[in-house]
Write an enzyme that holds these catalytic residues in place. Structure first.
Site, PDB file in Angstrom:
ATOM      1  N   HIS A  55      45.394  62.361  30.428  1.00  0.00           N
ATOM      2  CA  HIS A  55      46.904  61.859  30.439  1.00  0.00           C
ATOM      3  C   HIS A  55      48.041  63.501  31.336  1.00  0.00           C
ATOM      4  O   HIS A  55      47.336  64.151  30.316  1.00  0.00           O
ATOM      5  CB  HIS A  55      46.530  61.796  28.430  1.00  0.00           C
ATOM      6  CG  HIS A  55      48.270  62.276  28.134  1.00  0.00           C
ATOM      7  ND1 HIS A  55      48.587  62.418  26.904  1.00  0.00           N
ATOM      8  CD2 HIS A  55      49.217  61.577  29.614  1.00  0.00           C
ATOM      9  CE1 HIS A  55      49.651  61.586  26.618  1.00  0.00           C
ATOM     10  NE2 HIS A  55      50.326  62.018  28.156  1.00  0.00           N
ATOM     11  N   SER A  67      40.415  62.842  22.072  1.00  0.00           N
ATOM     12  CA  SER A  67      41.333  63.582  22.870  1.00  0.00           C
ATOM     13  C   SER A  67      40.740  65.723  22.030  1.00  0.00           C
ATOM     14  O   SER A  67      40.972  65.735  21.123  1.00  0.00           O
ATOM     15  CB  SER A  67      42.583  63.710  22.310  1.00  0.00           C
ATOM     16  OG  SER A  67      43.397  64.795  22.754  1.00  0.00           O
ATOM     17  N   MET A 117      52.987  56.997  23.700  1.00  0.00           N
ATOM     18  CA  MET A 117      53.243  58.133  22.491  1.00  0.00           C
ATOM     19  C   MET A 117      53.850  57.659  20.533  1.00  0.00           C
ATOM     20  O   MET A 117      54.551  57.137  21.077  1.00  0.00           O
ATOM     21  CB  MET A 117      53.931  59.076  23.191  1.00  0.00           C
ATOM     22  CG  MET A 117      52.977  59.228  24.527  1.00  0.00           C
ATOM     23  SD  MET A 117      51.788  60.922  24.537  1.00  0.00           S
ATOM     24  CE  MET A 117      51.976  62.036  22.742  1.00  0.00           C
ATOM     25  N   ASP A 149      48.667  56.922  21.301  1.00  0.00           N
ATOM     26  CA  ASP A 149      48.279  58.215  21.504  1.00  0.00           C
ATOM     27  C   ASP A 149      48.870  59.067  20.445  1.00  0.00           C
ATOM     28  O   ASP A 149      50.470  59.806  20.732  1.00  0.00           O
ATOM     29  CB  ASP A 149      49.038  59.163  23.086  1.00  0.00           C
ATOM     30  CG  ASP A 149      47.899  60.558  22.864  1.00  0.00           C
ATOM     31  OD1 ASP A 149      47.755  60.886  22.067  1.00  0.00           O
ATOM     32  OD2 ASP A 149      48.363  61.009  23.713  1.00  0.00           O
ATOM     33  N   GLY A 150      48.439  59.604  19.031  1.00  0.00           N
ATOM     34  CA  GLY A 150      49.411  60.403  18.306  1.00  0.00           C
ATOM     35  C   GLY A 150      49.467  60.239  16.864  1.00  0.00           C
ATOM     36  O   GLY A 150      49.872  59.093  16.531  1.00  0.00           O
ATOM     37  N   GLY A 151      49.095  60.942  15.841  1.00  0.00           N
ATOM     38  CA  GLY A 151      49.364  60.708  14.679  1.00  0.00           C
ATOM     39  C   GLY A 151      47.934  59.919  14.133  1.00  0.00           C
ATOM     40  O   GLY A 151      48.029  58.668  13.426  1.00  0.00           O
ATOM     41  N   ASP A 162      44.067  66.440  27.654  1.00  0.00           N
ATOM     42  CA  ASP A 162      45.645  66.279  28.061  1.00  0.00           C
ATOM     43  C   ASP A 162      45.984  67.605  28.662  1.00  0.00           C
ATOM     44  O   ASP A 162      45.645  68.410  28.904  1.00  0.00           O
ATOM     45  CB  ASP A 162      46.026  66.547  26.683  1.00  0.00           C
ATOM     46  CG  ASP A 162      46.289  65.313  25.758  1.00  0.00           C
ATOM     47  OD1 ASP A 162      46.474  64.455  25.917  1.00  0.00           O
ATOM     48  OD2 ASP A 162      45.575  64.955  24.580  1.00  0.00           O
ATOM     49  N   HIS A 202      39.969  61.382  26.027  1.00  0.00           N
ATOM     50  CA  HIS A 202      40.856  61.556  26.538  1.00  0.00           C
ATOM     51  C   HIS A 202      41.580  63.126  26.644  1.00  0.00           C
ATOM     52  O   HIS A 202      41.185  63.736  26.053  1.00  0.00           O
ATOM     53  CB  HIS A 202      41.963  60.996  24.773  1.00  0.00           C
ATOM     54  CG  HIS A 202      43.036  61.298  25.900  1.00  0.00           C
ATOM     55  ND1 HIS A 202      43.628  60.342  26.647  1.00  0.00           N
ATOM     56  CD2 HIS A 202      44.288  61.921  25.229  1.00  0.00           C
ATOM     57  CE1 HIS A 202      45.402  60.733  26.466  1.00  0.00           C
ATOM     58  NE2 HIS A 202      45.038  61.931  25.714  1.00  0.00           N
ATOM     59  N   MET A 260      51.159  65.672  31.149  1.00  0.00           N
ATOM     60  CA  MET A 260      52.577  65.246  31.138  1.00  0.00           C
ATOM     61  C   MET A 260      53.273  66.777  31.787  1.00  0.00           C
ATOM     62  O   MET A 260      53.157  68.313  30.974  1.00  0.00           O
ATOM     63  CB  MET A 260      51.774  65.877  29.266  1.00  0.00           C
ATOM     64  CG  MET A 260      51.545  65.055  28.606  1.00  0.00           C
ATOM     65  SD  MET A 260      51.035  65.032  26.909  1.00  0.00           S
ATOM     66  CE  MET A 260      49.308  65.215  27.115  1.00  0.00           C
ATOM     67  N   MET A 298      48.574  69.604  30.212  1.00  0.00           N
ATOM     68  CA  MET A 298      49.980  69.982  30.638  1.00  0.00           C
ATOM     69  C   MET A 298      49.989  71.533  30.851  1.00  0.00           C
ATOM     70  O   MET A 298      49.716  71.944  30.719  1.00  0.00           O
ATOM     71  CB  MET A 298      50.422  70.733  28.275  1.00  0.00           C
ATOM     72  CG  MET A 298      49.808  68.879  27.723  1.00  0.00           C
ATOM     73  SD  MET A 298      50.164  70.034  25.891  1.00  0.00           S
ATOM     74  CE  MET A 298      49.054  68.611  25.022  1.00  0.00           C
ATOM     75  N   GLY A 313      52.763  67.240  23.359  1.00  0.00           N
ATOM     76  CA  GLY A 313      53.516  68.781  23.908  1.00  0.00           C
ATOM     77  C   GLY A 313      51.765  69.100  23.264  1.00  0.00           C
ATOM     78  O   GLY A 313      50.994  70.659  23.313  1.00  0.00           O
ATOM     79  N   PHE A 314      51.328  68.373  21.553  1.00  0.00           N
ATOM     80  CA  PHE A 314      51.042  69.168  20.817  1.00  0.00           C
ATOM     81  C   PHE A 314      49.919  68.410  19.750  1.00  0.00           C
ATOM     82  O   PHE A 314      50.467  67.135  19.366  1.00  0.00           O
ATOM     83  CB  PHE A 314      51.214  70.085  19.381  1.00  0.00           C
ATOM     84  CG  PHE A 314      52.573  71.680  19.810  1.00  0.00           C
ATOM     85  CD1 PHE A 314      52.169  72.252  20.697  1.00  0.00           C
ATOM     86  CD2 PHE A 314      53.862  70.914  20.434  1.00  0.00           C
ATOM     87  CE1 PHE A 314      52.710  72.922  21.176  1.00  0.00           C
ATOM     88  CE2 PHE A 314      54.254  71.728  21.284  1.00  0.00           C
ATOM     89  CZ  PHE A 314      54.375  73.055  21.623  1.00  0.00           C
ATOM     90  N   GLY A 315      48.736  68.611  19.179  1.00  0.00           N
ATOM     91  CA  GLY A 315      48.048  68.125  18.262  1.00  0.00           C
ATOM     92  C   GLY A 315      48.432  68.239  16.730  1.00  0.00           C
ATOM     93  O   GLY A 315      48.955  68.979  16.116  1.00  0.00           O
ATOM     94  N   GLY A 369      42.932  62.862  18.418  1.00  0.00           N
ATOM     95  CA  GLY A 369      42.482  64.623  18.249  1.00  0.00           C
ATOM     96  C   GLY A 369      42.046  65.349  17.088  1.00  0.00           C
ATOM     97  O   GLY A 369      41.179  65.174  16.102  1.00  0.00           O
TER      98      GLY A 369
HETATM   99  C1  DX5 Z   1      49.439  65.240  22.288  1.00  0.00           C
HETATM  100  C2  DX5 Z   1      48.300  64.357  23.279  1.00  0.00           C
HETATM  101  C3  DX5 Z   1      47.504  63.843  22.354  1.00  0.00           C
HETATM  102  C4  DX5 Z   1      47.188  64.669  20.794  1.00  0.00           C
HETATM  103  C5  DX5 Z   1      46.562  63.756  19.884  1.00  0.00           C
HETATM  104  O1  DX5 Z   1      51.213  65.662  23.343  1.00  0.00           O
HETATM  105  O2  DX5 Z   1      48.779  63.588  24.097  1.00  0.00           O
HETATM  106  O3  DX5 Z   1      45.947  63.345  22.988  1.00  0.00           O
HETATM  107  O4  DX5 Z   1      45.939  65.358  21.592  1.00  0.00           O
HETATM  108  O5  DX5 Z   1      46.131  64.812  19.269  1.00  0.00           O
HETATM  109  P1  DX5 Z   1      46.575  64.080  17.109  1.00  0.00           P
HETATM  110  O6  DX5 Z   1      45.602  63.279  17.550  1.00  0.00           O
HETATM  111  O7  DX5 Z   1      45.985  65.291  17.268  1.00  0.00           O
HETATM  112  O8  DX5 Z   1      48.058  63.526  17.132  1.00  0.00           O
HETATM  113 ZN    ZN Z   2      46.969  62.790  25.338  1.00  0.00          ZN
END
Ligand code: DX5
Ligand code: ZN
Length: 250
Positions: free
Chosen positions: A69, A10, A140, A178-180, A37, A35, A71, A39, A145-147, A200
Site C-alpha cells: 500500500h 498490516s 480507507m 483499511d483502518g479500524g 504500508d 499488508h 502512501m 509511507m 498515516g497511523f495505526g 494492524g
Molecule cells: C494506515 C494504514 C493501515 C493501518 C491500519 O494508514 O494504511 O494499514 O495499519 O491500522 P489499524 O488496523 O490499526 O487501524
Molecule cells: Zn494500509
C-alpha cells in the site's frame, strides 16, 4: 456473500525488531495476504518502510502474497523497485496520482496486481474510469498515516456504493478496507461488502498474534455467512471501548 473473506494483517502495528516472526505468526493465524504500508512523510505524515524491508520479508516468507500500500508521492518512481523487492499487489492513492491510468498500467507491466486507494474524503465516483483496470479497490476507513485510529463509519456507505457499481457494470475487482478493522467493527464491514480486511492494531498490538488473527477472521466469516446486512448498529459503535487515549488522530 459469495466472495471468500480474506484477512490482510498490516505490519504497521508489529514489533519491527521481530518483523519476520510476527508477520509469519499473523499468516499462520489465518492471514492470507500480508499488508505492507509504505509511507514517505510527504503524502502522509509518517515514514515507514521501503523496498529493502519488503525484500527481506520476501526472503523470510517466500510464498506469501504481499499487498504493498503505497502512501507516497510520485509512486511511478518507486513501483519498479517494489515489484523487484517482491510485491504481488501494489496499490496507489487516487489522490497521489496525476496520471492514474498510466500508473495502474505501470504496475501491471511489472507483473503486479494493480489497485487503487481512496481516502475517507474522496468519493467513490472518482474511480469511475479506472474500475476496469484494477484487481481491487482499497477504501480507507481512517485517514492514512497511523495505526489504531477510530473507524470512520461513512466508509460503509462507500463499500456498498462500490459493490453496487461493480454489479451494475459487471466488473470483478475486489473490495478491500483499511483502518479500524476490529472485533467490534468487522461484522458491519463485511456485511457492507468488504472482502479483504486489513487489520494492524487488532492483530499485533496485544496478546497472541495467531489467536488475534484467527478470532478476527472467524468473526468476519461468521458475519459474512449470517445473512443480509442489518442496519448499522450505531449504539454499539458509540459504545466502543475508550481506547481514545492510545489512538492517534490524523
Ligand atoms: C494506515 C494504514 C493501515 C493501518 C491500519 O494508514 O494504511 O494499514 O495499519 O491500522 P489499524 O488496523 O490499526 O487501524
Ligand atoms: Zn494500509
Amino acid at each position: 456473500m459469495a466472495s471468500v473473506i480474506e484477512l490482510a494483517p498490516s505490519i504497521l502495528s508489529a514489533n519491527f525488531a521481530q518483523l519476520g516472526v510476527e508477520a509469519k505468526a499473523a499468516l499462520e493465524g489465518g492471514g492470507t495476504v500480508l499488508h505492507l504500508d509504505v509511507m514517505d512523510g510527504h503524502f502522509v505524515p509518517n515514514i515507514t518502510i521501503g523496498p529493502p524491508v519488503v525484500a527481506s520479508l520476501r526472503k523470510t516468507l517466500p510464498n506469501a502474497t504481499f499487498d504493498c500500500h503505497l502512501m507516497i508521492e510520485n509512486p511511478d518512481d518507486y513501483i519498479p523497485a517494489f515489484a523487484e523487492a517482491g510485491a504481488n499487489w501494489i496499490s496507489v492513492h487516487q489522490e497521489a496520482c496525476v496520471h492514474l491510468d498510466r500508473t495502474l498500467h505501470l504496475i501491471a507491466s511489472h507483473n503486479c496486481k494493480p489497485a487503487v486507494v481512496i481516502n475517507p474524503a474522496t468519493p467513490v465516483h472518482m474511480l469511475d474510469n479506472v474500475l476496469d483496470l484494477v484487481h481491487h479497490v482499497l477504501i480507507m476507513s481512517v485517514n492514512p498515516g497511523f495505526g489504531a485510529q477510530h473507524f470512520i463509519t461513512n466508509s460503509l456507505n462507500k463499500v456498498r456504493d462500490l459493490g453496487r457499481l461493480r454489479e451494475a457494470r459487471g466488473l470483478d475487482f475486489r473490495i478491500e478496507i483499511d483502518g479500524g478493522v476490529a472485533l467490534d467493527t468487522v461484522a458491519d464491514i463485511v456485511r457492507a461488502g468488504a472482502e479483504i480486511l486489513v487489520a494492524g492494531n487488532a492483530i499485533f498490538s496485544h496478546g497472541d498474534i495467531r489467536e488475534n488473527a484467527r478470532t478476527l477472521l472467524s468473526a468476519a466469516r461468521a458475519a459474512a455467512s449470517s445473512g443480509p446486512a442489518p442496519r448499522l448498529r450505531r449504539a454499539a459503535a458509540a459504545a466502543r471501548p475508550s481506547k481514545e487515549g492510545q489512538r492517534r488522530q490524523a
